[in-house]
Scaffold this active site. Structure first.
Site: not given
Ligand code: UDP
Length: 560
Positions: A68, A260-264, A403
């Site tokens: 994102s 980072n927050p989700c551990g990856e 995630p």
């Molecule tokens: N993350 C964040 N806020 C959110 C969701 C995600 O800061 O509300 C960060 C966090 O470090 C997480 C990473 O973005 O581990 C990736 O999350 P995800 O793959 O769900 O993000 P997407 O790219 O799908 O938005």
């Protein structure tokens, strides 16, 4: 909570959700659709016209989607592209507030921050000035949580945090209990950092051994607190320190003590990492895995993510410096369960396990190949000589599985390596109200096969009960279909862990995954799962027992 609307015959709802996400999060001024977004991002990241075309195609086709922050900020004044950061927290007022400021600057741009609070003196210890006492890590986490609450009002995506404490810290029990009451510290995930020596004692049943000589806490007491917390509402998570540091590719730069927050992404202090994911669902062609397409996509994606490091606008100079030294990127995958469905393989099958391992092996192998090529073209990462890599390479680590909470919706595939939550479920919308969704591959299979009224009854059944395993009429669902259409709650926790372990074997960084357990799971199951996960070589895990939290993003129809 508003009642979700059940609308048979009006599509599966995914397209509406996708449009909503595009509008609320990704479209910038003057942009109307996904192609417009892709043009902006590809233009910002490409350094040659050939790369522009390559990156544009990757994104428009949705075979590869960056995370994102990149989609939101590339080619805009913000220019901050990373999703993952680790910020050190030291034990002085000045340093604490420096960390807080850095975190706020990151969160403003949609990045997530992880902290290890173990250097903070325990609650009640004398303060440095000699006046009064220190308030301890839990109080600090509260402060950081509040800061996120304020910052989130400015951004398009709420900031997320990971708060970590070593299991040897004197305040570990209050830390483990810090989120027990629902709604507390809602901007934080919390995880306990656990060394092998602790897990070995648990595995061998040495529960009466004193773990912390100062507090007198025994192994069994601390472990039970962790298990109790998970059983009650899914927290804390657990991180395995030694396993994480066995994959530290630059040990000369220090140990890794946070993610980072989700551990990856286990990262060194001040490192950031860009993420992006390959959509495995689109790698299936005519019922087969197109391995060439997977390898080719992985190579292109590495070029994309590596370019990002050079154009990224970093929130503070320390992050620019640390990230520049190792040039870590996080290439991952999403849509694994959709891929399995298209191949006709149940998620809990030996074939799925074998495929998981092979996919990640191929992705990492192709990523390494491209990173070596880039090293020849543009140079290795500056700390290469201090790393354990034996041949020139441009990025210290290359692969991680995120995630993909939002980008998987955009790409219209199942999230990360998770099994589909339920074939029919409801989802909280960005706007706050709720929405009923039907899984598109489920719909494609059952809708043409069944008379309309039977199909609608099947939807209603799954929406209420979360499963089709208890349907007895073979005309509606036969035994083969029952095997193929097993969803998150039909799959036992061991399989969840085995799949995570299979992917982890060839993944440089970590994996974000939730190990689902049924509501009736016992505390004993949770303890066993933690030990099993450690033995299988996971770097960390999150367990969630169904219905143990009130507020969730995905759920079934409310009981009437
Ligand atoms: N993350 C964040 N806020 C959110 C969701 C995600 O800061 O509300 C960060 C966090 O470090 C997480 C990473 O973005 O581990 C990736 O999350 P995800 O793959 O769900 O993000 P997407 O790219 O799908 O938005």
């Amino acid at each position: 909570m508003g009642e979700a609307v059940f609308m048979p015959g009006t599509g599966n709802g995914l397209d509406i959700l996708e449009a909503e996400i595009l509008k609320s999060r990704y479209l910038r001024e003057g942009e109307e659709d996904w192609e417009d977004v892709c043009e902006r991002v590809a233009k910002a990241i490409a350094s040659t016209p050939e790369e522009y075309v390559e990156f544009l195609n990757l994104m428009v086709s949705k075979i590869f989607v960056p995370s994102s922050p990149t989609i939101m900020n590339a080619g805009t004044v913000s220019g901050q592209l990373s999703a993952c950061f680790v910020i050190p927290v030291e034990d002085s007022i000045e340093e604490i507030f420096d960390s807080l400021k850095t975190a706020a600057l990151i969160q403003k741009t949609g990045g997530g921050t992880g902290f290890n609070f173990s250097n903070i003196r325990p609650d009640g210890s004398p303060s440095v000035s000699g006046v009064g006492t220190a308030s301890g890590p839990v109080a600090l986490i509260r402060l950081f949580n509040e800061a996120t609450e304020i910052v989130k009002q400015f951004g398009r995506r709420r900031g997320a945090n990971m708060g970590i404490l070593d299991i040897s810290h004197d305040d570990v029990n209050p830390f483990i209990r810090a989120k027990r009451e629902e709604g507390k510290l809602s901007n934080f995930n919390i995880s306990v950092m656990v060394p092998d020596s602790f897990m070995r004692l648990v595995e061998q049943g040495n529960m009466d051994e004193i773990w912390n000589a100062k507090t007198g806490a025994k192994v069994g007491e601390i472990f039970s607190e962790i298990v109790e917390g998970i059983w009650r509402n899914g927290e804390p998570g657990i991180l395995f320190y030694d396993r994480i540091n066995r994959d530290n590719f630059t040990p000369a730069l220090g140990d890794i003590s946070a993610t980072n927050p989700c551990g990856e992404e286990p990262l060194l202090p001040f490192e950031s990492c860009n993420l992006g994911s390959i959509n495995l669902s689109l790698i299936v062609e005519d019922g087969k895995v197109n391995w060439d397409s997977l390898r080719e996509t992985a190579g292109k994606a590495v070029r994309f993510l590596d370019n990002e490091i050079d154009i990224n606008v970093y929130p503070v100079p320390e992050i620019e410096e640390a990230t520049g030294k190792t040039r870590k990127i996080g290439l991952g995958i999403m849509g694994f369960h959709d891929m399995l469905l298209k191949l006709g393989l149940p998620y809990d099958s030996t074939e799925a396990l074998g495929l998981a391992e092979k996919i990640m092996e191929q992705v990492t192998y192709s990523a390494v190949r491209m990173s070596r090529k880039l090293a020849a073209e543009k140079g290795t990462f500056p700390e290469y000589e201090n790393s354990i890599w034996e041949l020139p390479i441009r990025n210290a680590t290359l692969t991680a599985i995120a995630p993909t909470g939002t980008i998987s919706i955009l790409a219209g595939c199942s999230a990360g390596i998770e099994p589909v939550f339920s074939w029919v479920y409801r989802r909280a919308r960005i706007t706050g109200n709720e929405f009923m969704l039907v899984h598109p591959l489920f719909e494609a299979h059952f809708k043409p096969k069944l008379p309309e009224s039977s199909y609608d009854r099947l939807l209603e059944h799954i929406y209420t009960r979360g499963t089709l395993q208890d349907i007895t009429d073979p005309e509606i669902v036969d035994e083969e279909e029952k095997k193929l259409f097993r969803s998150a709650l039909d799959i036992d926790w061991k399989t969840h862990i085995d799949i995570q372990a299979a992917f982890q074997r060839h993944c440089h960084a970590g994996i974000s995954k939730t190990i689902n357990m049924p509501q009736k799971a016992r505390k004993d199951d949770i303890g066993k799962a933690l030990v099993y996960a450690w033995m299988q070589g996971l770097k960390g895990l999150t367990i969630y027992r169904t219905e143990s939290r009130q507020r969730v993003v995905l759920s079934l129809k409310s009981p009437v």
